[in-house]
Design a protein around this motif. Sequence first.
Motif, PDB file in Angstrom:
ATOM      1  N   ALA A   1       0.831  -1.200   0.000  1.00  0.00           N
ATOM      2  CA  ALA A   1       0.000   0.000   0.000  1.00  0.00           C
ATOM      3  C   ALA A   1       0.861   1.242   0.000  1.00  0.00           C
ATOM      4  O   ALA A   1       0.564   2.236  -0.645  1.00  0.00           O
ATOM      5  N   GLY A   2       1.985   1.201   0.745  1.00  0.00           N
ATOM      6  CA  GLY A   2       2.844   2.373   0.831  1.00  0.00           C
ATOM      7  C   GLY A   2       3.422   2.772  -0.514  1.00  0.00           C
ATOM      8  O   GLY A   2       3.655   3.941  -0.769  1.00  0.00           O
ATOM      9  N   ARG A   3       3.696   1.753  -1.379  1.00  0.00           N
ATOM     10  CA  ARG A   3       4.280   2.078  -2.672  1.00  0.00           C
ATOM     11  C   ARG A   3       3.252   2.652  -3.633  1.00  0.00           C
ATOM     12  O   ARG A   3       3.604   3.374  -4.541  1.00  0.00           O
ATOM     13  N   SER A   4       1.971   2.348  -3.457  1.00  0.00           N
ATOM     14  CA  SER A   4       0.970   2.718  -4.453  1.00  0.00           C
ATOM     15  C   SER A   4      -0.042   3.725  -3.950  1.00  0.00           C
ATOM     16  O   SER A   4      -0.886   4.163  -4.720  1.00  0.00           O
TER      17      SER A   4
ATOM     18  N   ALA B   1     -14.601   5.088  -1.143  1.00  0.00           N
ATOM     19  CA  ALA B   1     -13.826   4.455  -2.207  1.00  0.00           C
ATOM     20  C   ALA B   1     -13.310   5.565  -3.127  1.00  0.00           C
ATOM     21  O   ALA B   1     -13.992   6.570  -3.325  1.00  0.00           O
ATOM     22  N   PRO B   2     -12.100   5.394  -3.614  1.00  0.00           N
ATOM     23  CA  PRO B   2     -11.208   4.229  -3.589  1.00  0.00           C
ATOM     24  C   PRO B   2     -10.168   4.306  -2.467  1.00  0.00           C
ATOM     25  O   PRO B   2      -9.100   3.701  -2.584  1.00  0.00           O
ATOM     26  N   CYS B   3     -10.447   5.046  -1.416  1.00  0.00           N
ATOM     27  CA  CYS B   3      -9.471   5.224  -0.338  1.00  0.00           C
ATOM     28  C   CYS B   3      -9.423   3.990   0.566  1.00  0.00           C
ATOM     29  O   CYS B   3     -10.327   3.159   0.568  1.00  0.00           O
ATOM     30  N   CYS B   4      -8.352   3.904   1.346  1.00  0.00           N
ATOM     31  CA  CYS B   4      -8.240   2.880   2.373  1.00  0.00           C
ATOM     32  C   CYS B   4      -7.715   3.549   3.639  1.00  0.00           C
ATOM     33  O   CYS B   4      -7.239   4.689   3.606  1.00  0.00           O
TER      34      CYS B   4
ATOM     35  N   PRO C   1      -5.258   5.890  -3.958  1.00  0.00           N
ATOM     36  CA  PRO C   1      -4.343   5.405  -4.998  1.00  0.00           C
ATOM     37  C   PRO C   1      -3.578   6.560  -5.640  1.00  0.00           C
ATOM     38  O   PRO C   1      -4.125   7.637  -5.865  1.00  0.00           O
ATOM     39  N   HIS C   2      -2.307   6.306  -5.910  1.00  0.00           N
ATOM     40  CA  HIS C   2      -1.440   7.351  -6.458  1.00  0.00           C
ATOM     41  C   HIS C   2      -2.014   7.939  -7.740  1.00  0.00           C
ATOM     42  O   HIS C   2      -1.920   9.155  -7.969  1.00  0.00           O
ATOM     43  N   ASP C   3      -2.596   7.095  -8.604  1.00  0.00           N
ATOM     44  CA  ASP C   3      -3.083   7.612  -9.872  1.00  0.00           C
ATOM     45  C   ASP C   3      -4.355   8.443  -9.732  1.00  0.00           C
ATOM     46  O   ASP C   3      -4.797   9.074 -10.695  1.00  0.00           O
ATOM     47  N   MET C   4      -4.949   8.466  -8.528  1.00  0.00           N
ATOM     48  CA  MET C   4      -6.139   9.272  -8.296  1.00  0.00           C
ATOM     49  C   MET C   4      -5.862  10.431  -7.343  1.00  0.00           C
ATOM     50  O   MET C   4      -6.747  11.229  -7.059  1.00  0.00           O
ATOM     51  N   ALA C   5      -4.632  10.525  -6.843  1.00  0.00           N
ATOM     52  CA  ALA C   5      -4.284  11.573  -5.886  1.00  0.00           C
ATOM     53  C   ALA C   5      -2.923  12.172  -6.202  1.00  0.00           C
ATOM     54  O   ALA C   5      -2.228  12.650  -5.318  1.00  0.00           O
ATOM     55  N   GLY C   6      -2.569  12.164  -7.474  1.00  0.00           N
ATOM     56  CA  GLY C   6      -1.230  12.578  -7.864  1.00  0.00           C
ATOM     57  C   GLY C   6      -0.997  14.071  -7.927  1.00  0.00           C
ATOM     58  O   GLY C   6       0.143  14.511  -8.045  1.00  0.00           O
TER      59      GLY C   6
ATOM     60  N   SER D   1      -6.673  16.894  -7.545  1.00  0.00           N
ATOM     61  CA  SER D   1      -7.247  15.570  -7.291  1.00  0.00           C
ATOM     62  C   SER D   1      -7.399  15.319  -5.798  1.00  0.00           C
ATOM     63  O   SER D   1      -8.396  14.751  -5.346  1.00  0.00           O
ATOM     64  N   ARG D   2      -6.412  15.764  -5.018  1.00  0.00           N
ATOM     65  CA  ARG D   2      -6.490  15.555  -3.570  1.00  0.00           C
ATOM     66  C   ARG D   2      -7.613  16.397  -2.960  1.00  0.00           C
ATOM     67  O   ARG D   2      -8.270  15.945  -2.009  1.00  0.00           O
ATOM     68  N   VAL D   3      -7.851  17.592  -3.470  1.00  0.00           N
ATOM     69  CA  VAL D   3      -8.979  18.390  -2.970  1.00  0.00           C
ATOM     70  C   VAL D   3     -10.293  17.660  -3.212  1.00  0.00           C
ATOM     71  O   VAL D   3     -11.162  17.608  -2.333  1.00  0.00           O
ATOM     72  N   ARG D   4     -10.465  17.074  -4.389  1.00  0.00           N
ATOM     73  CA  ARG D   4     -11.688  16.317  -4.670  1.00  0.00           C
ATOM     74  C   ARG D   4     -11.855  15.162  -3.692  1.00  0.00           C
ATOM     75  O   ARG D   4     -12.964  14.901  -3.196  1.00  0.00           O
TER      76      ARG D   4
END
Length: 208
Positions: free
Chosen positions: A4-7, A21-24, A37-42, A46-49
Motif C-alpha cells: 500500500a505504501g508504494r501505491s 472508495a477508492p481510499c483505504c 491510490p497514487h493515480d487518483m491523488a497525484g 485531485s487531492r482536494v476532490r
Amino acid sequence: MQSAGRSMIPIGLARAGPVPAPCCALSCAGLHLVCAPHDMAGDARSRVRLHLAAMRDCETFLPFPPAAAIAVDEAIAWCGRRTNVLAEEIDRFSRQRQLTVSARLIAPLLPDAAASGAGWLRARRDASAHQARLRTVLMQIMSLLGEVRCIPGRLQDEVQVNLLVPAAETHPVLHELRERLRVGDALWSACTVTGPWPPYAFISWETA
C-alpha cells in the motif's frame, strides 16, 4: 502495508469509521491514516476532490494540505509523534467547513508597469492602501458570521479571507455572506465567494 505504501498517497487522518472508495485506512497510533491510490491523488486538485468526498462521508476526517504529497511511512512516523495534538485537531475541525472570499483590486488603482518614478510609487501606495482597506472591511463583515483568517491571495493584488463555519450551517451562512457582500460598495465589484471547502486555512500543521 508495504505494498500500500508504494501505491498509495496519504490524504488525511480520521479517528475511525469507513472511508470513501477508492481510499483505504491504515492504522496509525490509534488514528486512521486515510490513503488514496497514487493515480487518483497525484496532484493537488485531485487531492482536494478526495478531501471533499472524505469530509462528506467520514464523520471525523482531517485533510492534509492539498499541495503536500507525503509518503506513507513518513506520515505514519510523523503522526506517531503528534497523536494527541492531531486527535484534538480532528475533534475541532472535522465538522467545520471553510468559505473563502477572494477580492481583487480595482484595475484603475494598479500602477502601470511602464510607469516610473514618483507616479508609480504613488499608484503603488494607493493600491496598497486600498488593499489594506479591502482586507479590513472583509474581515469585519465576515467576523460577524464566524472565525476568520486572512492569508495571501494567489495573485499579488488579491486579498483572501477565510471563514470557518460548522458544516451543518454552511449553506445558510453562505447565503448570508453573499447578501452582506451584495449590499457593499464598489469594493465588491471584483469579489468572489467559493466553498464550502475543508478548513485548510485554519489547520495548524506546522505546530501539530
